[in-house]
Scaffold this motif. Sequence first.
Motif, mmCIF file in Angstrom:
data_model
loop_
_atom_site.group_PDB
_atom_site.id
_atom_site.type_symbol
_atom_site.label_atom_id
_atom_site.label_comp_id
_atom_site.label_asym_id
_atom_site.label_seq_id
_atom_site.Cartn_x
_atom_site.Cartn_y
_atom_site.Cartn_z
ATOM 1 N N ILE A 92 7.082 4.639 4.032
ATOM 2 C CA ILE A 92 8.181 5.138 3.208
ATOM 3 C C ILE A 92 8.871 3.971 2.526
ATOM 4 O O ILE A 92 9.297 3.024 3.191
ATOM 5 C CB ILE A 92 9.198 5.912 4.073
ATOM 6 C CG1 ILE A 92 8.518 7.129 4.703
ATOM 7 C CG2 ILE A 92 10.395 6.353 3.241
ATOM 8 C CD1 ILE A 92 9.351 7.856 5.713
ATOM 9 N N CYS A 93 8.953 4.045 1.200
ATOM 10 C CA CYS A 93 9.662 3.005 0.466
ATOM 11 C C CYS A 93 11.152 3.332 0.501
ATOM 12 O O CYS A 93 11.566 4.402 0.074
ATOM 13 C CB CYS A 93 9.166 2.903 -0.971
ATOM 14 S SG CYS A 93 10.164 1.767 -1.956
ATOM 15 N N ASP A 94 11.932 2.407 1.036
ATOM 16 C CA ASP A 94 13.363 2.669 1.182
ATOM 17 C C ASP A 94 14.125 2.549 -0.134
ATOM 18 O O ASP A 94 15.279 2.914 -0.222
ATOM 19 C CB ASP A 94 13.977 1.734 2.228
ATOM 20 C CG ASP A 94 13.593 2.164 3.637
ATOM 21 O OD1 ASP A 94 13.425 3.380 3.853
ATOM 22 O OD2 ASP A 94 13.444 1.300 4.502
ATOM 23 N N ARG A 95 13.469 2.007 -1.165
ATOM 24 C CA ARG A 95 14.174 1.898 -2.452
ATOM 25 C C ARG A 95 13.973 3.147 -3.302
ATOM 26 O O ARG A 95 14.925 3.707 -3.813
ATOM 27 C CB ARG A 95 13.669 0.688 -3.220
ATOM 28 C CG ARG A 95 14.001 -0.582 -2.481
ATOM 29 C CD ARG A 95 14.220 -1.732 -3.401
ATOM 30 N NE ARG A 95 14.152 -2.952 -2.622
ATOM 31 C CZ ARG A 95 13.903 -4.130 -3.138
ATOM 32 N NH1 ARG A 95 13.673 -4.255 -4.434
ATOM 33 N NH2 ARG A 95 13.864 -5.195 -2.378
ATOM 34 N N CYS A 96 12.708 3.580 -3.469
ATOM 35 C CA CYS A 96 12.484 4.734 -4.350
ATOM 36 C C CYS A 96 12.143 5.993 -3.562
ATOM 37 O O CYS A 96 12.079 7.077 -4.122
ATOM 38 C CB CYS A 96 11.386 4.430 -5.362
ATOM 39 S SG CYS A 96 9.751 4.291 -4.647
ATOM 40 N N GLY A 97 11.900 5.871 -2.267
ATOM 41 C CA GLY A 97 11.650 7.040 -1.446
ATOM 42 C C GLY A 97 10.222 7.552 -1.481
ATOM 43 O O GLY A 97 9.941 8.621 -0.948
ATOM 44 N N THR A 132 9.314 -1.713 1.267
ATOM 45 C CA THR A 132 9.454 -1.684 -0.181
ATOM 46 C C THR A 132 8.068 -1.613 -0.799
ATOM 47 O O THR A 132 7.212 -2.429 -0.482
ATOM 48 C CB THR A 132 10.177 -2.959 -0.679
ATOM 49 O OG1 THR A 132 11.348 -3.150 0.105
ATOM 50 C CG2 THR A 132 10.555 -2.838 -2.139
ATOM 51 N N CYS A 133 7.866 -0.628 -1.670
ATOM 52 C CA CYS A 133 6.545 -0.453 -2.267
ATOM 53 C C CYS A 133 6.286 -1.524 -3.325
ATOM 54 O O CYS A 133 7.205 -2.232 -3.746
ATOM 55 C CB CYS A 133 6.395 0.942 -2.862
ATOM 56 S SG CYS A 133 7.324 1.193 -4.382
ATOM 57 N N ARG A 134 5.031 -1.615 -3.756
ATOM 58 C CA ARG A 134 4.658 -2.665 -4.706
ATOM 59 C C ARG A 134 5.427 -2.540 -6.019
ATOM 60 O O ARG A 134 5.907 -3.520 -6.564
ATOM 61 C CB ARG A 134 3.150 -2.591 -4.975
ATOM 62 C CG ARG A 134 2.638 -3.786 -5.764
ATOM 63 C CD ARG A 134 1.131 -3.722 -5.914
ATOM 64 N NE ARG A 134 0.461 -3.944 -4.653
ATOM 65 C CZ ARG A 134 -0.716 -3.384 -4.315
ATOM 66 N NH1 ARG A 134 -1.303 -2.561 -5.139
ATOM 67 N NH2 ARG A 134 -1.273 -3.649 -3.163
ATOM 68 N N GLU A 135 5.569 -1.283 -6.505
ATOM 69 C CA GLU A 135 6.273 -1.054 -7.770
ATOM 70 C C GLU A 135 7.711 -1.563 -7.694
ATOM 71 O O GLU A 135 8.204 -2.191 -8.610
ATOM 72 C CB GLU A 135 6.272 0.430 -8.141
ATOM 73 C CG GLU A 135 4.937 0.968 -8.636
ATOM 74 C CD GLU A 135 3.941 1.196 -7.499
ATOM 75 O OE1 GLU A 135 4.384 1.342 -6.328
ATOM 76 O OE2 GLU A 135 2.720 1.191 -7.763
ATOM 77 N N CYS A 136 8.372 -1.264 -6.591
ATOM 78 C CA CYS A 136 9.770 -1.683 -6.445
ATOM 79 C C CYS A 136 9.863 -3.195 -6.290
ATOM 80 O O CYS A 136 10.818 -3.814 -6.775
ATOM 81 C CB CYS A 136 10.421 -0.985 -5.254
ATOM 82 S SG CYS A 136 10.715 0.761 -5.562
ATOM 83 N N GLN A 137 8.876 -3.794 -5.631
ATOM 84 C CA GLN A 137 8.866 -5.259 -5.539
ATOM 85 C C GLN A 137 8.688 -5.875 -6.901
ATOM 86 O O GLN A 137 9.368 -6.835 -7.262
ATOM 87 C CB GLN A 137 7.715 -5.730 -4.646
ATOM 88 C CG GLN A 137 7.939 -5.467 -3.181
ATOM 89 C CD GLN A 137 6.714 -5.848 -2.360
ATOM 90 O OE1 GLN A 137 6.166 -6.935 -2.525
ATOM 91 N NE2 GLN A 137 6.270 -4.942 -1.535
HETATM 92 ZN ZN LIG Z 1 9.460 2.009 -4.113
#
Ligand SMILES: [Zn+2]
Length: 142
Positions: A92-97, A132-137
Amino acid sequence: MIRNRSNENKLEGYILTPQRQIVLEEIRQCGRLLDAKELYRLVSQRDATVSLATVYRSLGLFKQLGLIDEHRLGKSQCCYELKQSLEHQHMICDRCGKVTEFETPLITQMVQDLKQEKGFTIDKIELCVHGTCRECQDKSNE
Ligand SMILES: [Zn+2]
């Protein structure tokens, strides 16, 4: 090696809003069957802005995503619990969900080892990977 299955999976792109995350978190922490009203009671203690309708909508989405199992008890009552799978786990990406499934031979190996060495049969594994997913990174690197 971790194989990312997101491309072949419908989970791709689903967003866990903070409210939905709380609902999911409560289901996970509770660790037993809950019905929607019970769940609503628990969730509203943490966040009073979550409505019963949000809980119902979240449950519908989680079911669709395969995150939870629905058990019918009687005619009108449904109970829910976190779906346990030995095949895949969730990140689960905590930034974008975003929720992404992944599988890793490490878990398969652990299941085999525990059975061989300790004679223990595993029915479920609770593993929820937050980060944190790759996109958010990428976004934060720009
Ligand atoms: Zn994300």
